[in-house]
Scaffold this active site. Sequence first.
Site, short mmCIF file in Angstrom:
data_model
loop_
_atom_site.label_atom_id
_atom_site.label_comp_id
_atom_site.label_asym_id
_atom_site.label_seq_id
_atom_site.Cartn_x
_atom_site.Cartn_y
_atom_site.Cartn_z
CG LEU A 25 -1.92 -1.16 1.26
CD1 LEU A 25 -2.54 -1.29 2.65
CD2 LEU A 25 -3.01 -0.96 0.22
CG HIS B 268 5.16 -10.02 8.45
ND1 HIS B 268 5.09 -9.99 7.08
CD2 HIS B 268 6.41 -10.43 8.75
CE1 HIS B 268 6.26 -10.34 6.56
NE2 HIS B 268 7.08 -10.61 7.57
C1 GAR Z 1 -0.83 -15.61 6.75
O1 GAR Z 1 0.19 -16.50 7.14
C2 GAR Z 1 -0.37 -14.18 6.92
O2 GAR Z 1 0.43 -13.98 8.05
C3 GAR Z 1 0.40 -13.97 5.66
O3 GAR Z 1 -0.35 -14.60 4.67
C4 GAR Z 1 -1.07 -15.70 5.24
C5 GAR Z 1 -2.53 -15.55 4.89
O4 GAR Z 1 -3.26 -16.70 5.27
N1 GAR Z 1 0.56 -12.57 5.40
C6 GAR Z 1 1.63 -12.05 4.77
O5 GAR Z 1 2.55 -12.73 4.36
C7 GAR Z 1 1.58 -10.57 4.60
N2 GAR Z 1 2.83 -10.07 4.12
P1 GAR Z 1 -4.84 -16.62 5.39
O6 GAR Z 1 -5.38 -16.05 4.08
O7 GAR Z 1 -5.26 -18.05 5.58
O8 GAR Z 1 -5.20 -15.77 6.57
#
Ligand code: GAR
Length: 197
Positions: free
Chosen positions: A94, A110
């Site tokens: 963003l 994160h």
């Molecule tokens: C989660 O592990 C979250 O921490 C990560 O993506 C996954 C989403 O899983 N986020 C990032 O990497 C952000 N940079 P979900 O769609 O099952 O919640």
Amino acid sequence: MRRVAILISGSGSNMLALLDSMEEPGHPAMPCLVASNDPEAVGLAKAAARGVPTAALSHRPFGKDRPAFEAALQDIILGHGADMICLAGFMRVLTAGFVGQWQGRMLNIHPSLLPKYRGLHTHARALEAGDTEHGCTVHEVTPELDDGPILGQARVPVEPGDTPESLAARVLTMEHRLYPAVLRRYAAGDRRPVWLP
Ligand code: GAR
């Protein structure tokens, strides 16, 4: 009552954990929107099945024009009366302009113990570094990527033989505990960090 827009890009398991938690009695927030930049995100159907308004806004027609994508997203979010945003696996960077409009009102989860491993491939990087523990962080979103005041962290052990996938799964179960715990506190105006387990 805070009105929360949850932004996703994928499976939406954190989004579901947040929806579940906001059904608890006395919760200071309610979901008003689940939106995705990927119209195919399976989380959208899960949110709709829970009766939460959903919106899909593909970033692709906007090309490199991030501000135009964000302006359209902002219209959708404000159109649903949101006064807070939870990024939950939202995989678009963003701009400072968008972040500035939500500063102090936007959280992100994160999958690392920030400030370690900003960006992508956090589980593989933790394994490559030989870390003995790993985890996840919820933080306030500021213009710098995966930066901003830490509002909670949860730790997991790295086990012998872990792969990025097995480690990701162990972290994800903690994400589902951490994010709701932070949201509940934060929506009530309490910015003290949550430490798990
Ligand atoms: C989660 O592990 C979250 O921490 C990560 O993506 C996954 C989403 O899983 N986020 C990032 O990497 C952000 N940079 P979900 O769609 O099952 O919640």
